[in-house]
Design a protein around this motif. Structure first.
Motif, PDB file in Angstrom:
ATOM      1  N   VAL A   1       0.852  -1.193   0.000  1.00 59.64           N
ATOM      2  CA  VAL A   1       0.000   0.000   0.000  1.00 59.64           C
ATOM      3  C   VAL A   1       0.887   1.241   0.000  1.00 59.64           C
ATOM      4  CG1 VAL A   1      -1.894  -1.146   1.187  1.00 59.64           C
ATOM      5  CG2 VAL A   1      -0.146   0.059   2.520  1.00 59.64           C
ATOM      6  N   GLY A   2       0.304   2.375  -0.337  1.00 59.55           N
ATOM      7  CA  GLY A   2       1.036   3.627  -0.361  1.00 59.55           C
ATOM      8  C   GLY A   2       0.934   4.359   0.966  1.00 59.55           C
ATOM      9  N   GLY A   3       1.837   5.326   1.150  1.00 61.77           N
ATOM     10  CA  GLY A   3       1.775   6.204   2.313  1.00 61.77           C
ATOM     11  C   GLY A   3       2.703   5.855   3.442  1.00 61.77           C
ATOM     12  N   VAL A   4       3.427   4.726   3.337  1.00 61.00           N
ATOM     13  CA  VAL A   4       4.311   4.293   4.416  1.00 61.00           C
ATOM     14  C   VAL A   4       5.734   4.208   3.880  1.00 61.00           C
ATOM     15  CG1 VAL A   4       4.719   2.576   6.208  1.00 61.00           C
ATOM     16  CG2 VAL A   4       2.403   2.954   5.356  1.00 61.00           C
ATOM     17  N   ASN A   5       6.655   4.843   4.604  1.00 61.18           N
ATOM     18  CA  ASN A   5       8.056   4.880   4.183  1.00 61.18           C
ATOM     19  C   ASN A   5       8.953   4.903   5.416  1.00 61.18           C
ATOM     20  OD1 ASN A   5      10.422   5.151   2.777  1.00 61.18           O
ATOM     21  ND2 ASN A   5      10.176   7.319   2.344  1.00 61.18           N
ATOM     22  N   GLY A   6       8.745   3.897   6.304  1.00 61.42           N
ATOM     23  CA  GLY A   6       9.379   3.953   7.606  1.00 61.42           C
ATOM     24  C   GLY A   6       8.668   4.929   8.507  1.00 61.42           C
ATOM     25  N   ASN A   7       7.748   5.666   7.931  1.00 65.74           N
ATOM     26  CA  ASN A   7       6.880   6.593   8.640  1.00 65.74           C
ATOM     27  C   ASN A   7       5.551   6.612   7.901  1.00 65.74           C
ATOM     28  OD1 ASN A   7       7.017   8.584   6.419  1.00 65.74           O
ATOM     29  ND2 ASN A   7       9.108   8.913   7.118  1.00 65.74           N
TER      30      ASN A   7
ATOM     31  N   PHE B   1       1.531  12.936  -1.873  1.00 66.47           N
ATOM     32  CA  PHE B   1       0.466  12.026  -2.288  1.00 66.47           C
ATOM     33  C   PHE B   1       0.968  10.596  -2.186  1.00 66.47           C
ATOM     34  CE2 PHE B   1       2.903  13.054  -6.070  1.00 66.47           C
ATOM     35  CZ  PHE B   1       3.071  11.835  -6.699  1.00 66.47           C
ATOM     36  N   ASP B   2       0.034   9.697  -1.946  1.00 62.89           N
ATOM     37  CA  ASP B   2       0.369   8.275  -2.007  1.00 62.89           C
ATOM     38  C   ASP B   2      -0.561   7.604  -3.003  1.00 62.89           C
ATOM     39  OD1 ASP B   2      -1.982   6.969  -0.809  1.00 62.89           O
ATOM     40  OD2 ASP B   2      -1.334   7.790   1.095  1.00 62.89           O
TER      41      ASP B   2
ATOM     42  N   PHE C   1      -7.591   1.055  -7.758  1.00 69.58           N
ATOM     43  CA  PHE C   1      -6.676   2.129  -7.377  1.00 69.58           C
ATOM     44  C   PHE C   1      -7.132   2.781  -6.076  1.00 69.58           C
ATOM     45  CE2 PHE C   1      -9.883   3.751 -10.261  1.00 69.58           C
ATOM     46  CZ  PHE C   1     -10.361   4.890  -9.617  1.00 69.58           C
ATOM     47  N   ASP C   2      -6.167   3.358  -5.390  1.00 67.50           N
ATOM     48  CA  ASP C   2      -6.410   4.108  -4.155  1.00 67.50           C
ATOM     49  C   ASP C   2      -5.382   5.231  -4.117  1.00 67.50           C
ATOM     50  OD1 ASP C   2      -7.065   5.062  -1.691  1.00 67.50           O
ATOM     51  OD2 ASP C   2      -6.448   3.285  -0.564  1.00 67.50           O
TER      52      ASP C   2
ATOM     53  N   VAL D   1       1.438  -1.633  -8.014  1.00 68.04           N
ATOM     54  CA  VAL D   1       2.432  -0.557  -7.895  1.00 68.04           C
ATOM     55  C   VAL D   1       1.912   0.422  -6.849  1.00 68.04           C
ATOM     56  CG1 VAL D   1       3.681   1.279  -9.062  1.00 68.04           C
ATOM     57  CG2 VAL D   1       3.104  -0.799 -10.314  1.00 68.04           C
ATOM     58  N   SER D   2       2.714   0.698  -5.849  1.00 65.48           N
ATOM     59  CA  SER D   2       2.307   1.614  -4.789  1.00 65.48           C
ATOM     60  C   SER D   2       3.487   2.499  -4.417  1.00 65.48           C
ATOM     61  CB  SER D   2       1.821   0.842  -3.558  1.00 65.48           C
ATOM     62  OG  SER D   2       2.872   0.050  -3.030  1.00 65.48           O
ATOM     63  N   GLY D   3       3.196   3.565  -3.702  1.00 66.59           N
ATOM     64  CA  GLY D   3       4.282   4.433  -3.293  1.00 66.59           C
ATOM     65  C   GLY D   3       3.794   5.716  -2.670  1.00 66.59           C
ATOM     66  N   MET D   4       4.760   6.600  -2.453  1.00 63.98           N
ATOM     67  CA  MET D   4       4.462   7.903  -1.869  1.00 63.98           C
ATOM     68  C   MET D   4       5.548   8.889  -2.267  1.00 63.98           C
ATOM     69  SD  MET D   4       3.989   9.036   2.149  1.00 63.98           S
ATOM     70  CE  MET D   4       5.598   8.402   2.660  1.00 63.98           C
ATOM     71  N   TYR D   5       5.112  10.106  -2.550  1.00 63.78           N
ATOM     72  CA  TYR D   5       6.036  11.222  -2.729  1.00 63.78           C
ATOM     73  C   TYR D   5       5.594  12.339  -1.797  1.00 63.78           C
ATOM     74  CZ  TYR D   5       8.524  15.225  -4.556  1.00 63.78           C
ATOM     75  OH  TYR D   5       9.324  16.328  -4.652  1.00 63.78           O
ATOM     76  N   TYR D   6       6.545  12.916  -1.073  1.00 71.32           N
ATOM     77  CA  TYR D   6       6.164  14.003  -0.185  1.00 71.32           C
ATOM     78  C   TYR D   6       7.311  15.002  -0.037  1.00 71.32           C
ATOM     79  CZ  TYR D   6       8.967  11.995   3.654  1.00 71.32           C
ATOM     80  OH  TYR D   6       9.994  11.527   4.423  1.00 71.32           O
ATOM     81  N   THR D   7       6.948  16.205   0.319  1.00 68.07           N
ATOM     82  CA  THR D   7       7.912  17.260   0.605  1.00 68.07           C
ATOM     83  C   THR D   7       7.711  17.733   2.040  1.00 68.07           C
ATOM     84  OG1 THR D   7       6.438  19.014  -0.181  1.00 68.07           O
ATOM     85  CG2 THR D   7       7.934  18.030  -1.789  1.00 68.07           C
ATOM     86  N   THR D   8       8.761  18.274   2.612  1.00 72.71           N
ATOM     87  CA  THR D   8       8.682  18.844   3.950  1.00 72.71           C
ATOM     88  C   THR D   8       9.262  20.252   3.919  1.00 72.71           C
ATOM     89  OG1 THR D   8      10.856  18.053   4.676  1.00 72.71           O
ATOM     90  CG2 THR D   8       8.979  16.561   4.961  1.00 72.71           C
ATOM     91  N   GLU D   9       8.848  21.052   4.887  1.00 72.62           N
ATOM     92  CA  GLU D   9       9.320  22.428   4.925  1.00 72.62           C
ATOM     93  C   GLU D   9       9.277  22.947   6.362  1.00 72.62           C
ATOM     94  OE1 GLU D   9       8.240  26.457   2.488  1.00 72.62           O
ATOM     95  OE2 GLU D   9       6.645  25.547   3.678  1.00 72.62           O
ATOM     96  N   ILE D  10      10.329  23.597   6.757  1.00 70.32           N
ATOM     97  CA  ILE D  10      10.319  24.329   8.024  1.00 70.32           C
ATOM     98  C   ILE D  10       9.646  25.666   7.761  1.00 70.32           C
ATOM     99  CG2 ILE D  10      11.715  25.377   9.838  1.00 70.32           C
ATOM    100  CD1 ILE D  10      13.877  23.287   9.216  1.00 70.32           C
TER     101      ILE D  10
END
Length: 943
Positions: free
Chosen positions: A82-88, A687-688, A639-640, A706-715
Motif C-alpha cells: 500500500v502507499g503512504g508508508v516509508n518507515g513513517n 500524495f500516495d 486504485f487508491d 504498484v504503490s508508493g508515496m512522494y512528499y515534501t517537507t518544509e520548516i
C-alpha cells in the motif's frame, strides 16, 4: 489511576445517555453483526465496511499474502503493498502500533498469526486513539477461530543467510606504507622501516609480522542457518471458537571462532485467542501471548573491533611449534594457560593489546540476553437492544509485562607476547611475557542490565450501527480509552487518556458525512491547558451511483475529503535536553556557579535556567486530505490515491528572538529566564498511491501492484539568527543536510595561498578546497549551505503474483529515490591512526593530482577534510528486488482419502538484488554484522 477510572466511568455514563437520546430520534431496528462480513476492516475501536472507508485508510489481507509469500517480520508487506508508508506514515515519524486493540510492539507478532493490517493515515482515521496516535497508526488484527471442525496448519522453514559484502581494509604492508606517507604529508618522520614493511608483506611468518584480517574465512562462515517451525490450531462451534499458534525459531551465526561459533538467537512463543458466546446478548474474547526470546553471544564485540584493530598490531593465535622443545621456561609459562586452541595455538598479545576479540571468543566468557513477554487482553460486547435497539456496550482491558536482562560469565585469562629470535634462518620464540591475570573462571553467573516494562490498556464504548428504510446508514460511538506504560529507569509513566466521539451517516453508500473528535488529556501541560479538543470532518461521494455514471468504465469510484486538527503531546519534549517532557512549563531555579564578593570568600550563585510559561499548550496537527478510490473494467484495475497536506503547529522552542537580550546572562554564571514556548511550524505535503492490475491470461492469473508515496517537507517557522540569507532553515526541508560546497582539491601550495583562508586546521596541497559563500575571504561555518534531503522523498513498491495451475510465483521490489547521504563513517573519514580502507588507494598525491578521489592522507585529525560537505555526498537512489517466492500446491486428488487436506512446498529468496550507482556503499555495514541475502525452503501442511 483513580482519576483515570473515574474519567472512564463518567465517559461511559455520558455515552449511554447520548446514544439513548440520539437513537430515539432515529427509530432504530436491530443492529447489524459487525463481525459477520468478511469485507469488514478493523479501524479505530470498530469494524467498517471496506467500501465505506474514508479519511486515508489502507488495508492489507495478510492471511492471503502469507499463502504465497513467506516472511518473518509482521510489517514486511506494509511499505510495498500500500502507499503512504516509508518507515513513517505521510512523512511523520513515530506511528503507533496497535495489536488487537492494544498498544504493543510490532515485532512480537508473526505474519503467520496476522489476519489483517490496517494503516490509518489521515487525521480523521486516527483521532479516536488520541494524542499518541497523532502521527498515524498501524493496526494489526490477529487470526481468530471459525465455526467448524478442528483445523491444523504446520509450517516448517529452513534457510541460509549469505553475507552480501564485507568492508575491505588494507593489509599490513600497504597500511604501513601509506601511514608513512601520511606522516610525510604532515612533515613528520616515518614510523615503519622498509624492512619491517617487507617482513609484514612477505607472509613468511604472519605470527611475528601479523597481517590480521578479521573478515577472512579463518573466522567467518560462508553462510549460516535459520530454521523455524510453527503450528496453528483453530476451530469451534456456536458457543466457543479458538485459534492457537505456537512455534520456535533459531538462528545461528556467521562467526566460526571459539565460543562465538555457538552464538544464536531463538524465539519460542504461544498465542491463544478465544471467542465465547456467554449469552444471546453477551460475547467475550480472551487472548494471551507468551514469548521467550534469547540471544547468546561469546565475549567481545567482533564487528566493532574488526573495523578498528590495525592489521599489524597483533597475532591473536600463535603456534606452539615455534617454541623449542627444550625451552623449559617458556613451556612452563604457556602451560599455565587453560586455553591452548586445538592443541596447537596459545593466545597472543602485545603490551598495547593485552586482549583481543579472538582471545575473548575462546576465553572471555559469554552473555545471554533474555527477554520474556507476557500479554493478556479480554473484551466484552453486550447487546443492549432490550434497552435500545442497535445499542452495544463494549469494554476491553489488556495488560502486558516484559522483562529483559543479561546473564553470563566473565572470565579472566592470560595472554602472551613472544620474543622472537632466528636460528639458522628459522624464526623461533626465545621467551614469552604474560599479560593479564591467571586463567580464572569464577563460576558465578552475573545478572546485569535488568529492565522491565509494564503496560495496560483499557477502553469502554457505546456504539450503534443501523441501516433503516434501506437507504440510511448510521453509525455513532462514544469511547473512552487510556493506556499507560511504566518502564524501569523512568520516573514518570507514559500515559495516553482520551475520550472520542464519532457520528457517521451515509445515504445509499453514495453520500457520506463523518464527524470524529477527541478530548485528549495531557499531564505534560499546565493544569488549565491539559484538556484538548481534536475535531475532524470527512465528506464522501460515490459518483458511480449517480445516473450520469451508469455507462462509464468505472465499477466503483469513491471521492473523499477530510479536514481536522489533532492536538498532541507526543512532541512535547525538552528542545535542548530531550527527555519525557514533563514540567517544561515550570521555571527552573538552581544553585549554580561560585563567585567571590567583597569579603565573602566564595558563595553559590542562584541561577535561572528557564522561565515560566503558563500558556504552554498542545502541538497541533492541522491537515487536509483528499482521497480517490475505485476500480475500472470489472476490477481489471483497482486504485487508491490520496493527497495530503498538514502542518505541525506549535512545536516547542526557547525563542531568543522574542525576548530582550538581558533575559539571558552571558558569562559566568550563565542564567536565562527565557521560557519554552509553542513556536515552531513544520509543513508536510504529498500524495500516495496504490494501483493494481488484475488479469487472467489463458491459464495464468496475473496481479501486478504498484504503490508508493512522494512528499515534501518544509520548516515554516522556527527561531534562528543567521547573518546570511542562504543559511536560513525556513523554507528548507526538515531533514536537510547542511555543509560546505567543495571546489575540488588543492593541487599546489600556490593554490592554497591564493584561496580564501580555511579555518578548520592545517591546510596543504591535497586537502579539500571550499567555496567562500559570503565573500569575506574566510572559510568557516558561515559558508555552510543546503546540500540536500537526508530522507527519501519518493518511495516505490512493486509486487507481482502469477498463478498457473498449482504453481504460484510472487515477487516484490522496492525503490527509493530523491534522497542523499554522507559517507562519513570511519571507513571514509580516515585520519590519525584509523584503520585504512580501500578508499584511500585513490588518495591525492602530486602524481595523482588529476585523478584523485580522496584527499591527501594525514596522521593528524584532518578536521579540514572530514566535515560535512558535498565532497562526501552520494545519491541514495536504489531499486531492490526484496523477495521472490515460487510455491507449488500438491493437487487435491493426490491427498484424497488421507487426513491431509493440503500441502504446499515453496522456495524463496530475499534481498536478492540492489540496482544503484552506490550499490557497494549501500550494501556495506561497518562496525556491525553484514547485510545478507536469505534463501529459504519451506513446507506447509493442512490437516
Amino acid at each position: 489511576m483513580k482519576h483515570i477510572y473515574k474519567g472512564l466511568a463518567f465517559c461511559a455514563a455520558f455515552a449511554f445517555g447520548s446514544m439513548h437520546a440520539f437513537s430515539q430520534n432515529l427509530g432504530i431496528d436491530p443492529a447489524l453483526d459487525l463481525m459477520s462480513d468478511s469485507s469488514k476492516v478493523q479501524v479505530a475501536f470498530r469494524t467498517a465496511d471496506q467500501q465505506d472507508l474514508m479519511g486515508g485508510i489502507s488495508v492489507i489481507n495478510v492471511a492471503d499474502l502469507t499463502k504465497k509469500a513467506y516472511t518473518t517480520y509482521s510489517l514486511d508487506f506494509v511499505e510495498n503493498v500500500v502507499g503512504g508508508v516509508n518507515g513513517n506514515i505521510w512523512g511523520m515519524d513515530g506511528y503507533l502500533v496497535v495489536v488487537d486493540g492494544m498498544v504493543r510492539d510490532a515485532n512480537n507478532v508473526l505474519p503467520t498469526e496476522i489476519q489483517q493490517i490496517t494503516i490509518l493515515k489521515g487525521a480523521a482515521a486516527v483521532v479516536l486513539y488520541g494524542s499518541r496516535a497523532s502521527k498515524g497508526v498501524i493496526q494489526i488484527t490477529t487470526k481468530r477461530g471459525q465455526t467448524g471442525p478442528i483445523s491444523i496448519n504446520i509450517t516448517a522453514n529452513t534457510g541460509m543467510f549469505v553475507p552480501k559484502s564485507y568492508p575491505k581494509y588494507l593489509g599490513s604492508a600497504e597500511y604501513m606504507t601509506l601511514y608513512n606517507e601520511a606522516l610525510l604529508n604532515d612533515g613528520d618522520p616515518i614510523k615503519y622501516s622498509a624492512e619491517t614493511i617487507y617482513n609484514h608483506g612477505s607472509g613468511e611468518n604472519p605470527y611475528r609480522y601479523p597481517n590480521l584480517d578479521m573478515y577472512s574465512s579463518d573466522f567467518l562462515r560462508k553462510m549460516y542457518n535459520r530454521s523455524e517451525a510453527i503450528a496453528e490450531i483453530s476451530g469451534g462451534n456456536q458457543r466457543v471458537k479458538y485459534y492457537t499458534s505456537t512455534g520456535y525459531y533459531r538462528e545461528s551465526t556467521v562467526l566460526k571462532v571459539g565460543n562465538a561459533a555457538d552464538n544464536y538467537i531463538s524465539r519460542f512463543f504461544v498465542r491463544g485467542n478465544v471467542d465465547m458466546k456467554l449469552h444471546d446478548l453477551v460475547t467475550a474474547q480472551a487472548d494471551a501471548n507468551v514469548t521467550f526470546y534469547d540471544s547468546y553471544t561469546a565475549a567481545g564485540n567482533w564487528w566493532e573491533n574488526a573495523s578498528t584493530i590495525l592489521p599489524d598490531r597483533i597475532a591473536p593465535l600463535i603456534p606452539l611449534s615455534y617454541i623449542e622443545e627444550g625451552d623449559i621456561n617458556t613451556w612452563n609459562a604457556i602451560n599455565t594457560s587453560n586455553y591452548i586452541v586445538d592443541g596447537k595455538y596459545f593466545l597472543g598479545a602485545t603490551q598495547l593489546d593485552m586482549t583481543n576479540p579472538i582471545a575473548d571468543s575462546y576465553a572471555g566468557g559469554d552473555s545471554k540476553y533474555v527477554s520474556r513477554q507476557f500479554q493478556f487482553n479480554t473484551r466484552f460486547d453486550v447487546n443492549l437492544h432490550p434497552l435500545l435497539q442497535g445499542l452495544f456496550f463494549r469494554a476491553k482491558y489488556g495488560i502486558d509485562y516484559a522483562s529483559t536482562y543479561n546473564q553470563g560469565y566473565t572470565n579472566s585469562y592470560a595472554t602472551f607476547t613472544p620474543t622472537w629470535t632466528n636460528y639458522g634462518g628459522h624464526d623461533m620464540i626465545a621467551s614469552v611475557n604474560s599479560y593479564g591475570t591467571k586463567d580464572r573462571k569464577s563460576g558465578v553467573e552475573t545478572i546485569s542490565n535488568s529492565a522491565y516494562r509494564y503496560t495496560y490498556n483499557i477502553s469502554m464504548q457505546f456504539d450503534y450501527n443501523h441501516t433503516f428504510n434501506t437507504d440510511h446508514n448510521v453509525f455513532g460511538m462514544v469511547v473512552a480509552n487510556a493506556w499507560q506504560t511504566q518502564q524501569s529507569g523512568q520516573y514518570h509513566r507514559i500515559t495516553n487518556v482520551n475520550m472520542g466521539f464519532q457520528a457517521s451517516y451515509n445515504y445509499k453508500h453514495k453520500y457520506y458525512v463523518d464527524f470524529s473528535a477527541a478530548l485528549p488529556y495531557s499531564a505534560k501541560l499546565p493544569i488549565a491547558n491539559r484538556l484538548g479538543f481534536s475535531p475532524t470532518v470527512t465528506l464522501g461521494w460515490r459518483p458511480v451511483k449517480e445516473d450520469f455514471f451508469a455507462n462509464t468504465a468505472f465499477d466503483d469510484l469513491m471521492i473523499t475529503a477530510s479536514a481536522g486538527i489533532i492536538e498532541q503531546d507526543l512532541d512535547i519534549t525538552d528542545p535542548q535536553n530531550g527527555g519525557m517532557g514533563y514540567y517544561l512549563y515550570r521555571p527552573v531555579l538552581q544553585r549554580g556557579g561560585w563567585y567571590s564578593w567583597a569579603d565573602l570568600g566564595g558563595e553559590a550563585a542562584t541561577e535561572f535556567q528557564r522561565g515560566d510559561n503558563p500558556d504552554m499548550t498542545f502541538i497541533k496537527r492541522k491537515e487536509i486530505n483528499v482521497g480517490l478510490r475505485g476500480s475500472l473494467w470489472n476490477k481489471l484495475i483497482t486504485f487508491d490515491l490520496n493527497y495530503f497536506t498538514n502542518q505541525m503547529d506549535g512545536g516547542l522552542a526557547r525563542v531568543s528572538s522574542l525576548y530582550p537580550n538581558y533575559f539571558t546572562q552571558v558569562g559566568y554564571p550563565t542564567s536565562s529566564i527565557i521560557p519554552i514556548v509553542n513556536y515552531n511550524k513544520y509543513n508536510r505535503s504529498g500524495f500516495d498511491f496504490s494501483v493494481y492490475l488484475n488479469k487472467k491470461i489463458s491459464e495464468v492469473d496475473l496481479t501486478l501492484g504498484v504503490s508508493g508515496m512522494y512528499y515534501t517537507t518544509e520548516i515554516a517557522k522556527q527561531d534562528e539568527s543567521y547573518a546570511d540569507a542562504y543559511q536560513t532553515r525556513i523554507g528548507r526541508p526538515i531533514n536537510a543536510i547542511w555543509g560546505l560546497e567543495s571546489e575540488g582539491l588543492f593541487n599546489s601550495q600556490s593554490d592554497v595561498d591564493a584561496a580564501p583562508a580555511q579555518t578548520f586546521g592545517d591546510v596543504r596541497p591535497g586537502d579539500i578546497k571550499y567555496k567562500d559563500q559570503n565573500g569575506d575571504g574566510s572559510i568557516n561555518n558561515q559558508d555552510e549551505v543546503f546540500l540536500g534531503r537526508s530522507d527519501i522523498p519518493f518511495r516505490l513498491g512493486v509486487n507481482l503474483s502469477m498463478k498457473w495451475r498449482n504453481f504460484t510465483l510472487f515477487a516484490m521490489a522496492n525503490g527509493y529515490f530523491g534522497g542523499y547521504g554522507l559517507k562519513n563513517s570511519n571507513y571514509y573519514w580516515v585520519d590519525a591512526q584509523d584503520k585504512y580502507s580501500e578508499v584511500v588507494r585513490n588518495r591525492w598525491t602530486p602524481e595523482t593530482a588529476a585523478t584523485a578521489t580522496f584527499p591527501r592522507l594525514t596522521a593528524k585529525s584532518g578536521t579540514n577534510n572530514f566535515r560535512n560537505s558535498d565532497y562526501w555526498m552520494y545519491k541514495s537512489d536504489r531499486f531492490n528486488l526484496s523477495q521472490v517466492q515460487l510455491t507449488y500446491d500438491l493437487p487435491r486428488n493426490v491427498l484424497q482419502g488421507t487426513f491431509v487436506k493440503g500441502v504446499s512446498v515453496y522456495v524463496s529468496g530475499y534481498n536478492l538484488l540492489t540496482i544503484s550507482k552506490e550499490r557497494k556503499h549501500l550494501e556495506l555495514n561497518v562496525g556491525s554484522a553484514p547485510q545478507t541475502r536469505f534463501y529459504n525452503l519451506g513446507v506447509k501442511g493442512t490437516f
